[in-house]
Scaffold this active site. Structure first.
Site, PDB file in Angstrom:
ATOM      1  N   LYS A   1      15.958  -4.709  -2.667  1.00 29.45           N
ATOM      2  CA  LYS A   1      15.905  -3.603  -3.622  1.00 29.45           C
ATOM      3  C   LYS A   1      14.835  -2.601  -3.175  1.00 29.45           C
ATOM      4  O   LYS A   1      13.645  -2.901  -3.208  1.00 29.45           O
ATOM      5  CB  LYS A   1      15.550  -4.098  -5.030  1.00 29.45           C
ATOM      6  CG  LYS A   1      15.812  -3.009  -6.072  1.00 29.45           C
ATOM      7  CD  LYS A   1      14.975  -3.133  -7.323  1.00 29.45           C
ATOM      8  CE  LYS A   1      13.658  -2.411  -7.246  1.00 29.45           C
ATOM      9  NZ  LYS A   1      13.733  -0.947  -7.098  1.00 29.45           N
TER      10      LYS A   1
ATOM     11  N   GLU B   1       2.250  -8.749  -1.230  1.00 31.00           N
ATOM     12  CA  GLU B   1       1.318  -7.815  -0.577  1.00 31.00           C
ATOM     13  C   GLU B   1       1.024  -6.723  -1.595  1.00 31.00           C
ATOM     14  O   GLU B   1       1.902  -5.939  -1.935  1.00 31.00           O
ATOM     15  CB  GLU B   1       1.948  -7.223   0.685  1.00 31.00           C
ATOM     16  CG  GLU B   1       2.386  -8.253   1.726  1.00 31.00           C
ATOM     17  CD  GLU B   1       1.239  -9.021   2.347  1.00 31.00           C
ATOM     18  OE1 GLU B   1       0.071  -8.702   2.070  1.00 31.00           O
ATOM     19  OE2 GLU B   1       1.513  -9.972   3.103  1.00 31.00           O
TER      20      GLU B   1
ATOM     21  N   CYS C   1      -1.573   1.244   1.607  1.00 30.71           N
ATOM     22  CA  CYS C   1      -2.277   0.099   1.021  1.00 30.71           C
ATOM     23  C   CYS C   1      -3.575  -0.189   1.761  1.00 30.71           C
ATOM     24  O   CYS C   1      -4.531  -0.666   1.173  1.00 30.71           O
ATOM     25  CB  CYS C   1      -1.386  -1.126   1.003  1.00 30.71           C
ATOM     26  SG  CYS C   1      -0.790  -1.567   2.626  1.00 30.71           S
TER      27      CYS C   1
ATOM     28  N   GLU D   1      -7.585   1.374  -7.794  1.00 31.44           N
ATOM     29  CA  GLU D   1      -6.826   1.970  -6.695  1.00 31.44           C
ATOM     30  C   GLU D   1      -6.211   3.289  -7.174  1.00 31.44           C
ATOM     31  O   GLU D   1      -5.439   3.296  -8.122  1.00 31.44           O
ATOM     32  CB  GLU D   1      -5.714   0.998  -6.278  1.00 31.44           C
ATOM     33  CG  GLU D   1      -4.888   1.497  -5.120  1.00 31.44           C
ATOM     34  CD  GLU D   1      -3.746   0.553  -4.759  1.00 31.44           C
ATOM     35  OE1 GLU D   1      -3.019   0.118  -5.670  1.00 31.44           O
ATOM     36  OE2 GLU D   1      -3.592   0.263  -3.562  1.00 31.44           O
TER      37      GLU D   1
HETATM   38  P1  NAP Z   1       5.246  -0.893  -7.748  1.00 35.00           P
HETATM   39  O1  NAP Z   1       5.329   0.026  -8.891  1.00 35.00           O
HETATM   40  O2  NAP Z   1       4.649  -2.235  -7.964  1.00 35.00           O
HETATM   41  O3  NAP Z   1       6.725  -1.022  -7.187  1.00 35.00           O
HETATM   42  C1  NAP Z   1       7.041  -1.777  -6.034  1.00 35.00           C
HETATM   43  C2  NAP Z   1       8.484  -2.215  -6.108  1.00 35.00           C
HETATM   44  O4  NAP Z   1       8.639  -3.123  -7.194  1.00 35.00           O
HETATM   45  C3  NAP Z   1       9.483  -1.089  -6.354  1.00 35.00           C
HETATM   46  O5  NAP Z   1      10.673  -1.366  -5.633  1.00 35.00           O
HETATM   47  C4  NAP Z   1       9.724  -1.177  -7.843  1.00 35.00           C
HETATM   48  O6  NAP Z   1      10.955  -0.623  -8.264  1.00 35.00           O
HETATM   49  C5  NAP Z   1       9.705  -2.678  -8.026  1.00 35.00           C
HETATM   50  N1  NAP Z   1       9.435  -3.120  -9.413  1.00 35.00           N
HETATM   51  C6  NAP Z   1       8.864  -2.442 -10.431  1.00 35.00           C
HETATM   52  N2  NAP Z   1       8.787  -3.215 -11.540  1.00 35.00           N
HETATM   53  C7  NAP Z   1       9.315  -4.418 -11.209  1.00 35.00           C
HETATM   54  C8  NAP Z   1       9.515  -5.644 -11.897  1.00 35.00           C
HETATM   55  N3  NAP Z   1       9.153  -5.800 -13.171  1.00 35.00           N
HETATM   56  N4  NAP Z   1      10.078  -6.684 -11.241  1.00 35.00           N
HETATM   57  C9  NAP Z   1      10.441  -6.562  -9.939  1.00 35.00           C
HETATM   58  N5  NAP Z   1      10.293  -5.419  -9.230  1.00 35.00           N
HETATM   59  C10 NAP Z   1       9.724  -4.363  -9.844  1.00 35.00           C
HETATM   60  O7  NAP Z   1       4.420  -0.259  -6.531  1.00 35.00           O
HETATM   61  P2  NAP Z   1       4.615   1.183  -5.898  1.00 35.00           P
HETATM   62  O8  NAP Z   1       4.014   2.179  -6.811  1.00 35.00           O
HETATM   63  O9  NAP Z   1       6.011   1.359  -5.437  1.00 35.00           O
HETATM   64  O10 NAP Z   1       3.728   1.032  -4.573  1.00 35.00           O
HETATM   65  C11 NAP Z   1       2.360   1.274  -4.528  1.00 35.00           C
HETATM   66  C12 NAP Z   1       1.595  -0.028  -4.531  1.00 35.00           C
HETATM   67  O11 NAP Z   1       2.006  -0.843  -3.450  1.00 35.00           O
HETATM   68  C13 NAP Z   1       0.109   0.166  -4.347  1.00 35.00           C
HETATM   69  O12 NAP Z   1      -0.585  -0.668  -5.232  1.00 35.00           O
HETATM   70  C14 NAP Z   1      -0.123  -0.288  -2.910  1.00 35.00           C
HETATM   71  O13 NAP Z   1      -1.419  -0.746  -2.642  1.00 35.00           O
HETATM   72  C15 NAP Z   1       0.874  -1.367  -2.770  1.00 35.00           C
HETATM   73  N6  NAP Z   1       1.165  -1.621  -1.367  1.00 35.00           N
HETATM   74  C16 NAP Z   1       0.681  -2.760  -0.801  1.00 35.00           C
HETATM   75  C17 NAP Z   1       0.928  -3.024   0.530  1.00 35.00           C
HETATM   76  C18 NAP Z   1       0.398  -4.271   1.184  1.00 35.00           C
HETATM   77  O14 NAP Z   1       0.864  -4.624   2.242  1.00 35.00           O
HETATM   78  N7  NAP Z   1      -0.554  -4.959   0.595  1.00 35.00           N
HETATM   79  C19 NAP Z   1       1.688  -2.122   1.293  1.00 35.00           C
HETATM   80  C20 NAP Z   1       2.171  -0.970   0.685  1.00 35.00           C
HETATM   81  C21 NAP Z   1       1.909  -0.739  -0.661  1.00 35.00           C
HETATM   82  P3  NAP Z   1      11.051   0.889  -8.829  1.00 35.00           P
HETATM   83  O15 NAP Z   1      10.665   1.790  -7.701  1.00 35.00           O
HETATM   84  O16 NAP Z   1      12.475   1.028  -9.217  1.00 35.00           O
HETATM   85  O17 NAP Z   1      10.100   0.981  -9.985  1.00 35.00           O
END
Ligand code: NAP
Ligand code: MG
Length: 479
Positions: free
Chosen positions: A175, A250, A284, A382
């Site tokens: 997804k 992650e 990230c 963050e």
């Molecule tokens: P996010 O809001 O957590 O969303 C990540 C993914 O999860 C999206 O595909 C989202 O779908 C989905 N999602 C949302 N709610 C969910 C639920 N209840 N159950 C299952 N999946 C769900 O994060 P983001 O805003 O896209 O990304 C930014 C974050 O990612 C930052 O905190 C960043 O630090 C972190 N990040 C970490 C790494 C690492 O390697 N540690 C790398 C890159 C990014 P939708 O888009 O449809 O909401």
């Protein structure tokens, strides 16, 4: 004519059973629509899981060499599509074309690493303690794996999870993030062209808040590899516990760059700008806190502000652009609000502000705050945008204490010419990645990539652990 993109399920392109779609905006152009994507529901996830489960029965019996052939063909097509895909990433995410190309190149390097590493990975056998018993550890695939990715690296993160999962004999339901569904759909088309058997890779678009539960809670799912926010990661971990489903998480970071007075300032400035503002700070492993040893603070900051002023912020498709827009309206609002609150909290903004940016897209200039105390939100939360929080310190002990004063522990760096300081930092920093005179975003595929504390859980990506995350270890005793 705006195109409508379908889900890729069981080897076929299918409209969602909900009959609904959503739009994909180019963040450099407010109100634009790059395409309609399926707003999938529970039934679509159910079908994709069913297809992946059926496909697993055959896929698990394929040899490593056969799986390598498919993945190698996929990587060949990926390389061939470098320009087309980079353009898609820039259009839907906003990052510059140079950054999108770097993302594709990084996926190619990592993909090729796993492609070769997987042969060595299966090489564990040995004689047992009892002379007539031979023992070995047999690596077996888990089954079907859910992959959920964020929008900041829409193709690379997905590859880093999916390719090791496929190479070790698992099938995948993917997804993509809703800001960046196009890259995910494009990757599905590459798997189709690579001739991957039906159902081995499935891609379903739709809102995480509505279908996320289904991909996580279904007992047929054997592992969840998720990259995203810590808040969603915690929710997934809790849901996965119901079936003891394996997770690889992650999550977020608040990565510190420690600058000692003896550092090479030119190199440190390059590191601060590269890791602070690449991908508009939506990275990230980006640098988001800079801890400056007092004697060099003034000259470092003067030069940092000058570097920020020189940066062109604009449409990522244009050659002159150094930094693109942030990924969308929500991201824009969140970052702007965090900037306002930092000012209210008493931090001083020495670079940034609204002047000189177009209103056509979600543009934010590189922003730098000084006088940031450890109790301020800007130091702790963050922000995930082009915003640097600067604090000053006297001794390395103080710097380490401040750097570790965080719920996060993803990446980190120190710039110094003192080997003893470097060694002390390496041993003392609470982070998954420790860099000395290397910026916080740097990584190599042979090295584990994952955070400690609330930045991650489960086996890290890349290195052997990136493959191990997707196998069961069966202990075999043969007489
Ligand atoms: P996010 O809001 O957590 O969303 C990540 C993914 O999860 C999206 O595909 C989202 O779908 C989905 N999602 C949302 N709610 C969910 C639920 N209840 N159950 C299952 N999946 C769900 O994060 P983001 O805003 O896209 O990304 C930014 C974050 O990612 C930052 O905190 C960043 O630090 C972190 N990040 C970490 C790494 C690492 O390697 N540690 C790398 C890159 C990014 P939708 O888009 O449809 O909401
Ligand atoms: Mg978009």
């Amino acid at each position: 004519m705006i195109e409508t993109f379908k889900n890729f399920v069981g080897g076929q392109w299918k409209a969602s059973k909900t009959g609904k779609t959503f739009e994909n905006e180019n963040p450099a152009s407010k109100g634009s629509n790059l395409g309609f994507f399926q707003s999938s529901g529970a039934d679509d996830i159910d079908e994709a899981i069913g297809e992946a489960e059926i496909a697993f029965r055959t896929w698990r019996r394929t040899t490593v060499a056969e799986r390598q052939q498919y993945v190698s063909e996929f990587l060949r097509l990926l390389k061939e599509s470098r320009e087309e895909l980079s353009r898609i990433v820039t259009l839907e995410n906003g990052k510059t074309l140079r950054e999108s190309r770097a993302e594709v190149d990084s996926a190619l390097v990592e993909g090729n690493y796993h492609l070769t590493q997987v042969s060595a990975f299966y090489g564990h056998t040995g004689p047992g303690a009892a002379r007539d018993i031979t023992t070995w550890v047999q690596y077996e695939p888990l089954g079907l794996v859910s992959v959920i990715s964020p929008w900041n690296f829409p193709m690379n993160v997905m590859c880093r999870k999916t390719l090791p999962a496929l190479l070790t004999g698992n099938t995948v339901v993917f997804k993509p993030a809703s800001f960046t569904p196009w890259s995910g759909i494009f990757m599905a088309s590459l798997f189709e062209r690579a001739g991957l058997p039906a159902g081995v890779f499935n891609c379903v678009t739709g809102l995480g808040s509505s279908i996320g539960n289904r991909i996580v809670e279904d007992p047929r799912v054997r592992a969840i590899s998720f990259t995203g926010s810590t808040a969603v990661g915690k929710k997934i971990q809790a849901q996965a516990a119901a079936n003891l489903t394996r997770t690889q998480l992650e999550l977020g970071g608040k990565n510190a760059l420690i600058v000692m007075a003896d550092a090479d300032l030119d190199a440190t400035l390059d590191a601060a700008v590269t890791a602070g503002f690449s991908n508009a700070g939506q990275w990230c492993t980006s640098t988001s806190r800079i801890l400056l040893q007092r004697p060099i603070a003034k000259s470092f900051l003067e030069r940092l502000v000058a570097r920020c002023e020189q940066m062109n912020v604009g449409d990522g498709l244009l050659d002159a652009t150094h930094m693109g827009p942030v990924a969308g309206p929500q991201q824009y609002e969140d970052i702007r609000n965090a900037i306002c609150r930092a000012q209210t909290d008493g931090a001083q903004m020495i670079a940034g502000g609204d002047a000189r940016v177009s209103e056509d897209g979600y543009f934010i200039r590189p922003t730098v705050f000084t006088g940031v105390r450890c109790d301020m939100e800007l130091f702790r939360e963050e922000i995930f945008g082009p915003v640097l929080a600067i604090s000053e310190f006297d001794s390395l002990d103080d710097a380490l204490k401040a750097a570790n004063d965080s719920i996060y522990g993803l990446s980190s760096a120190i710039y110094t010419s003192d080997l003893r300081a470097a060694r002390k930092y390496i041993d003392g920093i609470e982070a998954g990645l420790a860099h000395v005179n290397v910026h916080t975003g740097y990584k190599e595929p042979s090295m584990p990539f994952g955070g400690v504390k609330q930045s991650g859980a489960g086996l890290p990506e890349n290195s052997e652990s990136g493959l191990e995350a997707f196998v069961n270890r069966k202990a075999v005793y043969l007489r």
